[in-house]
Design a protein around this motif. Structure first.
Motif, PDB file in Angstrom:
ATOM      1  N   PRO A 259      -0.488   7.872   2.536  1.00 19.33           N
ATOM      2  CA  PRO A 259      -1.094   9.069   1.944  1.00 19.33           C
ATOM      3  C   PRO A 259      -0.234  10.311   2.175  1.00 19.33           C
ATOM      4  N   LEU A 260      -0.186  11.163   1.154  1.00 22.71           N
ATOM      5  CA  LEU A 260       0.500  12.459   1.176  1.00 22.71           C
ATOM      6  C   LEU A 260       2.023  12.365   1.161  1.00 22.71           C
ATOM      7  N   HIS A 261       2.570  11.151   1.199  1.00 21.57           N
ATOM      8  CA  HIS A 261       4.021  11.015   1.216  1.00 21.57           C
ATOM      9  C   HIS A 261       4.574  10.280  -0.011  1.00 21.57           C
ATOM     10  N   ASN A 262       3.707   9.656  -0.800  1.00 26.22           N
ATOM     11  CA  ASN A 262       4.128   8.905  -1.993  1.00 26.22           C
ATOM     12  C   ASN A 262       5.152   7.821  -1.679  1.00 26.22           C
ATOM     13  N   ILE A 263       5.041   7.240  -0.509  1.00 23.38           N
ATOM     14  CA  ILE A 263       5.943   6.163  -0.096  1.00 23.38           C
ATOM     15  C   ILE A 263       5.153   4.864  -0.030  1.00 23.38           C
ATOM     16  N   GLY A 264       5.560   3.888  -0.832  1.00 17.81           N
ATOM     17  CA  GLY A 264       4.911   2.585  -0.821  1.00 17.81           C
ATOM     18  C   GLY A 264       5.625   1.636   0.125  1.00 17.81           C
ATOM     19  N   LEU A 265       4.848   0.856   0.861  1.00 16.84           N
ATOM     20  CA  LEU A 265       5.385  -0.152   1.769  1.00 16.84           C
ATOM     21  C   LEU A 265       4.732  -1.486   1.452  1.00 16.84           C
ATOM     22  N   GLY A 266       5.486  -2.562   1.597  1.00 21.15           N
ATOM     23  CA  GLY A 266       4.911  -3.873   1.300  1.00 21.15           C
ATOM     24  C   GLY A 266       5.751  -5.002   1.857  1.00 21.15           C
ATOM     25  N   VAL A 267       5.160  -6.175   1.857  1.00 21.23           N
ATOM     26  CA  VAL A 267       5.858  -7.403   2.239  1.00 21.23           C
ATOM     27  C   VAL A 267       5.581  -8.443   1.158  1.00 21.23           C
ATOM     28  N   VAL A 268       6.609  -9.216   0.827  1.00 25.86           N
ATOM     29  CA  VAL A 268       6.506 -10.243  -0.209  1.00 25.86           C
ATOM     30  C   VAL A 268       7.144 -11.515   0.319  1.00 25.86           C
ATOM     31  N   ALA A 269       6.435 -12.622   0.237  1.00 26.46           N
ATOM     32  CA  ALA A 269       6.966 -13.907   0.694  1.00 26.46           C
ATOM     33  C   ALA A 269       6.693 -14.959  -0.365  1.00 26.46           C
TER      34      ALA A 269
ATOM     35  N   GLY B 178       0.845  -1.185   0.000  1.00 29.13           N
ATOM     36  CA  GLY B 178       0.000   0.000   0.000  1.00 29.13           C
ATOM     37  C   GLY B 178       0.879   1.233   0.000  1.00 29.13           C
ATOM     38  N   ILE B 179       0.263   2.401   0.041  1.00 25.31           N
ATOM     39  CA  ILE B 179       1.011   3.648  -0.005  1.00 25.31           C
ATOM     40  C   ILE B 179       0.607   4.529   1.168  1.00 25.31           C
TER      41      ILE B 179
END
Length: 360
Positions: free
Chosen positions: A117-127, A114-115
């Motif tokens: 809001p207002l910071h344009n930074i995406g975070l995620g986890v992948v396994a 997801g991202i």
């Protein structure tokens, strides 16, 4: 005392004041970002997904698992896609390669991103968990990406995935009467090593192009007591695709994937997807390996060639199902088909600032 005096006399007091203020500002920004992360619903959701993934993958390779639905699940090959959908997107896939062959590769993966809001930074986890004969490889990555807006509907994303890989040979299943391989005797302990994936992605509402590097730490990893065949191999992928409107309901999505590790043969996938009103999609693909730069001996070598059939169905607006069928026509495994299934679910937020739909 002398060196300290010289140092102080050279520096301008105004410069010292400016630098100290800049450092303080950076610390304040980092603190604000951590506060946003802590209270963000996206962060809490991703944290719960991480816990779930750890539970799922406690028990269970190909060095570079093969995907046919990279157009549906691009986060698995490029961390720069993290946060691309703008809302929280959960996806999973299962691939059974060379169906009917005992010990053939099978791969399972799950991801959520997801991202902020207002910071344009995406975070995620992948396994993912990859099984090949007696070998099992599990991986878990924490992804981050920054999406720099370069036009009204276009962005340039920089992403990285930091994590670890757990490799193991299941020696308890070794049967010397079936495969006399003494190198497997006495093995079975897990080997865990760090890993890094990096990627770059340009995208708009009608076009995308990306470049990524998997296993970027290959040259500096020192893995003891492990055969060289299981050491991670750095690989490079180049992707591109577009959306072509045909009328108000139908659209075409051509895409291309080039995968290379600078050692073996280069793989190229070309797909053409016909989409109907974001409800149904059907596609055909062509996969072929090429011996670029004469890296491997061509004598007696069969190039891998396969045709792909893909389908995508949106059961609801936020829920999609995908399927791919691989039909090899040349190569070592030309009579063995592969099946790949994927699911995706979008968790829309009322605070979403998405101005254009995400087609890729």
């Amino acid at each position: 005392m002398e060196s300290r005096f010289i140092f102080n006399s050279v520096l301008d007091p105004h410069l010292l004041s400016y630098c100290s203020g800049l450092v303080l500002r950076i610390i304040q920004l980092l603190g604000h970002l951590l506060k946003v992360l802590f209270y963000s619903a996206i962060f809490k959701f991703l944290l719960s997904v991480v816990v779930l993934m750890i539970v799922i993958f406690q028990g269970s390779a190909q060095q570079v698992p093969q995907y046919s639905q990279y157009l549906f699940n691009p986060i698995y090959i490029n961390p720069a896609y993290t946060g691309y959908k703008n809302d929280v997107f959960v996806q999973t896939f299962y691939r059974k390669q060379w169906a009917g062959l005992e010990g053939a590769p099978s791969t399972f993966g799950i991801a959520a991103d997801g991202i902020i809001p207002l910071h344009n930074i995406g975070l995620g986890v992948v396994a993912s968990s990859d099984q090949l004969g007696l070998q099992t490889t599990q991986s878990l990555y924490f992804n981050g990406a920054y999406h720099l807006q370069v036009g009204e509907y276009s962005f340039l994303s920089f992403g990285a995935g930091v994590g670890f890989v757990n490799y193991r040979i299941k020696s308890e299943k070794y049967d010397p009467t079936v495969a006399a391989d003494p190198s497997l005797i006495g093995t079975g302990e897990s080997v865990i090593y760090p890993d890094l994936n990096i990627g770059l992605l340009y995208y708009s509402d009608r076009f995308y192009a990306g470049f990524s590097i998997d296993h970027a730490l290959e040259n500096i990893l020192q893995i003891k007591n492990v055969d060289l065949a299981v050491k991670p191999k750095r690989s490079y992928s180049l992707t591109a695709g577009a959306l072509i409107d045909l009328n108000g309901y139908f659209s075409l999505k051509p895409s291309l994937l080039l995968l290379d590790d600078l050692k073996a043969m280069t793989r190229i996938d070309g797909n053409l997807f016909l989409q109907y009103d974001q409800l149904l999609g059907l596609g055909l693909g062509y996969r072929r390996s090429f011996n670029f730069f004469d890296r491997v001996d061509d004598i007696g070598l069969q190039k891998e060639i396969a045709f792909l059939v893909m389908a995508e169905i949106f059961v609801r607006k936020n829920f999609r199902f995908g399927y791919a069928f691989d039909l090899p026509v040349s190569g070592q495994w030309s009579r063995l088909n592969s099946h790949e299934f994927s699911l995706g679910y979008m968790i829309s937020s009322p605070r979403s600032r998405l101005k254009s739909p995400r087609y890729f």
